[in-house]
Design a protein around this motif. Structure first.
Motif, PDB file in Angstrom:
ATOM      1  N   ASP A 276     -19.451  47.062 -24.596  1.00 36.27           N
ATOM      2  CA  ASP A 276     -20.757  47.673 -24.333  1.00 36.27           C
ATOM      3  C   ASP A 276     -21.211  47.409 -22.897  1.00 36.27           C
ATOM      4  OD1 ASP A 276     -20.728  48.639 -26.881  1.00 36.27           O
ATOM      5  OD2 ASP A 276     -22.331  47.381 -27.658  1.00 36.27           O
TER       6      ASP A 276
ATOM      7  N   HIS B  27     -14.774  42.814 -29.916  1.00 37.99           N
ATOM      8  CA  HIS B  27     -16.114  43.398 -30.058  1.00 37.99           C
ATOM      9  C   HIS B  27     -16.160  43.943 -31.480  1.00 37.99           C
ATOM     10  CE1 HIS B  27     -19.755  45.252 -28.151  1.00 37.99           C
ATOM     11  NE2 HIS B  27     -19.649  46.035 -29.196  1.00 37.99           N
TER      12      HIS B  27
ATOM     13  N   HIS C 297     -20.799  42.366 -29.316  1.00 34.72           N
ATOM     14  CA  HIS C 297     -21.373  43.168 -30.418  1.00 34.72           C
ATOM     15  C   HIS C 297     -22.640  42.543 -30.988  1.00 34.72           C
ATOM     16  CE1 HIS C 297     -21.516  46.519 -33.035  1.00 34.72           C
ATOM     17  NE2 HIS C 297     -21.150  45.914 -34.128  1.00 34.72           N
TER      18      HIS C 297
ATOM     19  N   ASP D 121     -22.144  42.868 -23.632  1.00 33.42           N
ATOM     20  CA  ASP D 121     -23.237  43.764 -24.073  1.00 33.42           C
ATOM     21  C   ASP D 121     -24.320  43.962 -23.007  1.00 33.42           C
ATOM     22  OD1 ASP D 121     -21.952  42.476 -26.645  1.00 33.42           O
ATOM     23  OD2 ASP D 121     -22.885  44.362 -27.275  1.00 33.42           O
TER      24      ASP D 121
ATOM     25  N   HIS E 188     -20.423  51.126 -28.199  1.00 34.95           N
ATOM     26  CA  HIS E 188     -21.263  52.066 -27.452  1.00 34.95           C
ATOM     27  C   HIS E 188     -20.503  52.834 -26.370  1.00 34.95           C
ATOM     28  CE1 HIS E 188     -25.492  51.418 -28.736  1.00 34.95           C
ATOM     29  NE2 HIS E 188     -24.900  50.408 -29.347  1.00 34.95           N
TER      30      HIS E 188
ATOM     31  N   HIS F 146     -25.951  40.733 -30.583  1.00 28.92           N
ATOM     32  CA  HIS F 146     -26.794  40.612 -29.387  1.00 28.92           C
ATOM     33  C   HIS F 146     -27.539  39.286 -29.291  1.00 28.92           C
ATOM     34  CE1 HIS F 146     -26.851  45.105 -28.110  1.00 28.92           C
ATOM     35  NE2 HIS F 146     -25.637  44.619 -28.260  1.00 28.92           N
TER      36      HIS F 146
ATOM     37  N   HIS G 123     -25.026  46.937 -21.727  1.00 30.15           N
ATOM     38  CA  HIS G 123     -25.698  48.213 -22.045  1.00 30.15           C
ATOM     39  C   HIS G 123     -26.297  48.918 -20.823  1.00 30.15           C
ATOM     40  CE1 HIS G 123     -25.414  48.301 -26.484  1.00 30.15           C
ATOM     41  NE2 HIS G 123     -25.146  47.032 -26.275  1.00 30.15           N
TER      42      HIS G 123
HETATM   43 MN   LIG Z   1     -23.932  45.991 -27.956  1.00 28.12          MN
END
Ligand SMILES: [Mn+2]
Length: 386
Positions: free
Chosen positions: A49, A159, A187, A8, A85, A189, A10
């Motif tokens: 992500d 995820h 997934h 994650d 995402h 956080h 991002h």
């Molecule tokens: Mn995420």
């Protein structure tokens, strides 16, 4: 054998619409890559992500390529799965991770790879609707296990939403058959301390930067897991990321705001002693007589100003008193997720359209503010195309 588990990241998330925040997401990802190189790991796994959206800008794609190339130059293979995402189907396209594949990243969407005698399996994020269609992911995972005939060390990358962290999520005990040695999950956080499921170690490193996609994110450190395996024994070490942006958060009542501002000031100064980055301040409260402008004036009188040396951004989560009750009513409606789906089904007969609308609503729910959602739509105009 040694590997680093990152999740994650991002990359490209312009939180609060700020360029600085996008840079923060790059900085901590870069630091994680540096940790992998310093520790001379055999490989890195990334459980989804990687990018914040399925349509990252060219600049963000370039950042992703740079990170992949840094690992490649250090001869460290990277294994990754798409998350919700960056899985691509929102815009009816492939995941942007396919671009990284051409730069040497090992993209896993629904398969098992063998690397130096280790088995690495993974599934890209499957939406609740997709899970409903197939019933369970267990048969897929059983097939992965069948491929590992000699019982070699087996990593599973997921995820997904799992109970108890997500209501109406999957149950590990029901979905994951015994036989894997390490399950890395993205997934969620928040970092969760590794635990045992059957004979397997389950690890949730949490996101590398603060996103506020999960409720308790404020209270947990951000980092990556360094995993050492020796004859089937697993040792893990959580390594905190130093380049993360400091966040502080305060709750206030209108009456005690001026008093709280003094505490905020002290806290900012304390945080700045150990971080070279300016702070993001989140203020949660109810206002009645004061306006947002009034709050800013009181803050600036005390030297707390956005975009200054010490403060990057002030994030207000405000409710007017009567609105607070209204909001509460709305929240109690939306928390019944299944009912929403039922209502939508009644409203929209077409299943394809229904799924699309449901996904848009789910995404809106995962956003921190209406501005974040607006930005997502701005960055991905095709998102609303049916
Ligand atoms: Mn995420």
């Amino acid at each position: 054998m040694k590997f680093l588990h990152i999740t994650d990241t991002h990359l490209g998330y312009h939180q609060y619409g700020l360029e600085e925040r996008a840079q923060d997401f790059y900085d901590v990802f870069d630091e994680a890559v540096e940790i992998a190189i310093e520790n001379k790991v055999d490989f890195v796994i990334h459980t989804g992500d990687f990018f914040h959206t399925s349509r990252p800008s060219n600049a963000v794609i370039l950042q992703g390529i740079q990170l992949v190339n840094r690992l490649k130059s250090a001869s460290i293979p990277l294994f990754l799965i798409p998350g919700n995402h960056d899985r691509g189907n929102r815009v009816k396209d492939v995941s942007p991770l396919h671009i990284l594949k051409d730069f040497g990243a090992n993209l896993i969407e629904h398969e098992t790879l063998e690397y130096e005698g280790i088995f690495i399996s993974g599934i890209k994020y499957l939406s609740k609707i997709a899970i409903k269609k197939i019933g369970s992911i267990r048969p897929i995972l059983e097939k992965f296990l069948e491929q590992n005939k000699n019982g070699s060390f087996h990593i599973l990358m997921l995820h997904q939403e799992f109970v108890p962290h997500f209501p109406n999520g999957l149950y590990l005990s029901k979905e994951v058959p015994d036989g894997f040695n390490y399950i890395g999950i993205g997934h969620l956080h928040e970092m969760i301390k590794p635990f045992k499921h059957e004979n397997c170690t389950v690890v949730y490193p949490g996101s590398t930067e603060f996103t506020a996609f999960s409720k308790n994110e404020e209270n947990v450190p951000k980092g990556v897991y360094l995993i050492k395996e020796n004859n089937g024994n697993i040792e893990y070490e959580f390594i905190q990321l130093k380049k993360r942006r400091p966040f502080i958060s305060f709750e206030f009542q209108e009456e005690n705001f001026e008093e709280i501002v003094k505490n905020i000031k002290q806290e900012i100064e304390k945080v700045r002693e150990t971080s070279h980055k300016a702070v993001v301040v989140t203020l949660k409260g109810h206002i009645e007589k004061l306006s947002l402008k009034d709050l800013h004036i009181i803050l600036s009188k005390n030297g707390i100003v956005q975009n200054s040396d010490n403060v990057l951004h002030i994030n207000f989560l405000l409710k007017k008193k009567e609105e607070a009750q209204k909001q509460k009513d709305i929240f109690s409606l939306t928390s019944k997720e299944i009912d929403i789906e039922k209502e939508l089904k009644n409203l929209i007969g077409d299943e394809y359209l229904l799924n699309h609308v449901y996904e848009v609503i789910s995404t809106a729910k995962s956003m921190e503010s209406i501005d974040d959602f607006k930005n997502l739509l701005k960055e991905n105009p095709k998102y609303l195309e049916i």
